[in-house]
Design a protein around this motif. Structure first.
Motif, PDB file in Angstrom:
ATOM      1  N   ARG A 174       2.416   2.151  -3.481  1.00 15.96           N
ATOM      2  CA  ARG A 174       1.059   2.390  -4.369  1.00 15.96           C
ATOM      3  C   ARG A 174       0.898   4.093  -4.105  1.00 15.96           C
ATOM      4  NH1 ARG A 174      -3.685  -0.943  -3.312  1.00 15.96           N
ATOM      5  NH2 ARG A 174      -4.588   0.986  -4.690  1.00 15.96           N
ATOM      6  N   THR A 175       0.908   4.298  -2.859  1.00 17.56           N
ATOM      7  CA  THR A 175       0.857   5.587  -2.532  1.00 17.56           C
ATOM      8  C   THR A 175       2.037   6.771  -2.737  1.00 17.56           C
ATOM      9  OG1 THR A 175      -0.316   5.216  -0.200  1.00 17.56           O
ATOM     10  CG2 THR A 175       0.613   7.183  -0.356  1.00 17.56           C
TER      11      THR A 175
ATOM     12  N   ASP B 294       0.772  -1.231   0.047  1.00 18.37           N
ATOM     13  CA  ASP B 294       0.033   0.032  -0.139  1.00 18.37           C
ATOM     14  C   ASP B 294       0.664   1.210  -0.002  1.00 18.37           C
ATOM     15  OD1 ASP B 294      -2.419  -1.363   0.247  1.00 18.37           O
ATOM     16  OD2 ASP B 294      -2.470  -1.499   2.237  1.00 18.37           O
TER      17      ASP B 294
ATOM     18  N   VAL C 177      -0.019  -0.176 -11.119  1.00 16.24           N
ATOM     19  CA  VAL C 177       0.559   1.066 -11.246  1.00 16.24           C
ATOM     20  C   VAL C 177       2.128   1.027 -11.641  1.00 16.24           C
ATOM     21  CG1 VAL C 177      -1.019   1.968  -9.659  1.00 16.24           C
ATOM     22  CG2 VAL C 177       1.017   1.115  -8.799  1.00 16.24           C
TER      23      VAL C 177
ATOM     24  N   ALA D  67      -3.211  -4.611  -7.832  1.00 14.61           N
ATOM     25  CA  ALA D  67      -3.274  -3.419  -7.594  1.00 14.61           C
ATOM     26  C   ALA D  67      -1.758  -2.686  -7.701  1.00 14.61           C
ATOM     27  CB  ALA D  67      -3.903  -3.230  -6.480  1.00 14.61           C
ATOM     28  N   LEU D  68      -1.087  -3.259  -7.124  1.00 11.65           N
ATOM     29  CA  LEU D  68       0.455  -2.924  -7.376  1.00 11.65           C
ATOM     30  C   LEU D  68       0.970  -3.019  -8.615  1.00 11.65           C
ATOM     31  CD1 LEU D  68       2.997  -1.953  -5.524  1.00 11.65           C
ATOM     32  CD2 LEU D  68       3.783  -4.156  -5.526  1.00 11.65           C
TER      33      LEU D  68
ATOM     34  N   GLN E 176      -4.146  -7.413  -3.915  1.00 11.67           N
ATOM     35  CA  GLN E 176      -3.247  -6.425  -3.472  1.00 11.67           C
ATOM     36  C   GLN E 176      -2.183  -6.334  -4.392  1.00 11.67           C
ATOM     37  OE1 GLN E 176      -4.039  -4.541  -0.785  1.00 11.67           O
ATOM     38  NE2 GLN E 176      -3.021  -5.073   0.585  1.00 11.67           N
TER      39      GLN E 176
END
Length: 356
Positions: free
Chosen positions: A92-93, A89, A163, A159-160, A156
């Motif tokens: 990604r941020t 997370d 990006v 999603a990584l 998860q």
């Protein structure tokens, strides 16, 4: 570069990548685990930057500030072993808030399964079964990441991956396996090494007609690298009085047990000494008994560089690389990892048939 503290092939690649980046004039910072929920930033020359205390994964504002101050333009995600899923997370941020590009290097199958190597409780390749079976395996055998639902885990990482500007894998086998779980189209196959020059080296090997056949297993041999298979081969050879002598060029996760089984163990070797030490053993062949789908395998490169016959299971990048060289005949079914007498008989036949 985000990576672990566990050494091995990942660490070797990271060190080589540092050299490549520094040659092109880039500054390199390393993110390594400090505790499960924290990390430290260092440089290749200074392992600990005392003026930068460890970062908690949840301290997003402080991390963003540090990333901007250090003028980071790219994150290379190599491995997160030693940290928890919060680092996914966090990355990604950072990509979304700091204008940083993300390049993911796949060194194993952590993105598919938190057990990392696709090996189930039987100690063998799991075959990548249904999600129901995966969750049963995780409940029964656990992982290093606590209680995990396999669907949520893969989401998860998907999603990584979504990006990332590029996902780099070292072999076509890895690409095919990852594509089953990710729809990111930016997966590029880039081998860890330049093509080997087979004309440079040739190790003197034993004659196919010798009374003893010397089989060398190269590397740090743990359970996933085939230690159980190797022990069983040595014990079967002793019991049936087969002409097989096994040597580990390197070490095992249980050297005492290996030596008790009649296996010779040389101990650790440096990358620069590997070829010389291999030559001194005058092997008839190299056997790589990994029971998981390896993603590259530097020890295969060493054996190929020595121009020795290499035998392995028909699984992963080892098999893919041997097939690319037209050496399909040097592969045997992974099922033979559980049929040791057949495996030893096959090794003897292959060694007897091999010629310079």
């Amino acid at each position: 570069m985000l990576t672990h503290n566990l050494g091995g092939g990942t660490e070797r690649f990271v060190k080589e990548e540092i050299i490549r980046q520094e040659k092109r004039g880039a500054g390199v910072f390393l993110i390594r685990p400090f505790l499960e929920n924290s990390f430290v930033i260092s440089t290749p020359a200074i392992k600990s930057l005392t003026n930068i205390p460890p970062f908690e994964l949840t301290d997003t504002a402080r991390i963003i500030s540090a990333v901007k101050e250090l003028k980071v333009t790219e994150i290379q995600f190599h491995h997160m072993a030693g940290m928890n899923l919060g680092v996914v997370d966090l990355v990604r941020t950072l990509v979304g808030n700091c204008g940083i590009s993300l390049k993911i290097y796949v060194h194993d199958y952590l993105s598919i399964c938190p057990r990392v190597n696709l090996v189930d409780g039987s100690g063998r390749y799991c075959g990548e079964p249904s999600t129901k079976q995966c969750n049963h395996c995780l409940e029964t055998n656990s992982s290093g990441f606590g209680k995990v639902d396999i669907v949520a885990w893969r989401q998860q990482f998907q999603a990584l991956f979504s990006v990332a500007s590029e996902i780099v894998v070292p072999d076509t086998d890895v690409s095919a396996r990852i594509k089953k779980y990710s729809d990111n189209g930016h997966i590029n196959v880039v081998p860890h090494e330049a093509p080997l020059d087979f004309a440079l080296h040739k190790v003197k090997r034993g004659s196919p007609g010798d009374s003893e056949l010397r089989i060398v297993v190269i590397g740090a041999i743990s359970q996933i690298k085939g230690l159980d298979v190797l022990l069983a081969c040595a014990e079967d050879a002793r019991r049936r009085q087969l002409p097989l002598v096994f040597t580990v060029l390197g070490y095992t996760s249980n050297d005492v047990k290996a030596k008790d089984a009649g296996i010779q163990v040389t101990g650790r070797y440096s990358e620069t000494d590997g070829l010389t030490m291999l030559a001194a053993l005058q092997p008839h062949a190299v056997f790589l008994p990994s029971i998981w789908p390896e993603t590259y395998c530097y020890t295969l490169s060493l054996a190929l560089e020595a121009r020795l016959p290499v035998f392995a299971f028909n699984l992963g990048a080892i098999a893919s690389r041997l097939r690319a060289l037209g050496l399909d005949q040097n592969l045997t079914s992974i099922e033979n990892a559980s049929n040791i007498s057949a495996l030893n008989d096959w090794l003897i036949a292959k060694c007897r048939a091999s010629a310079d």
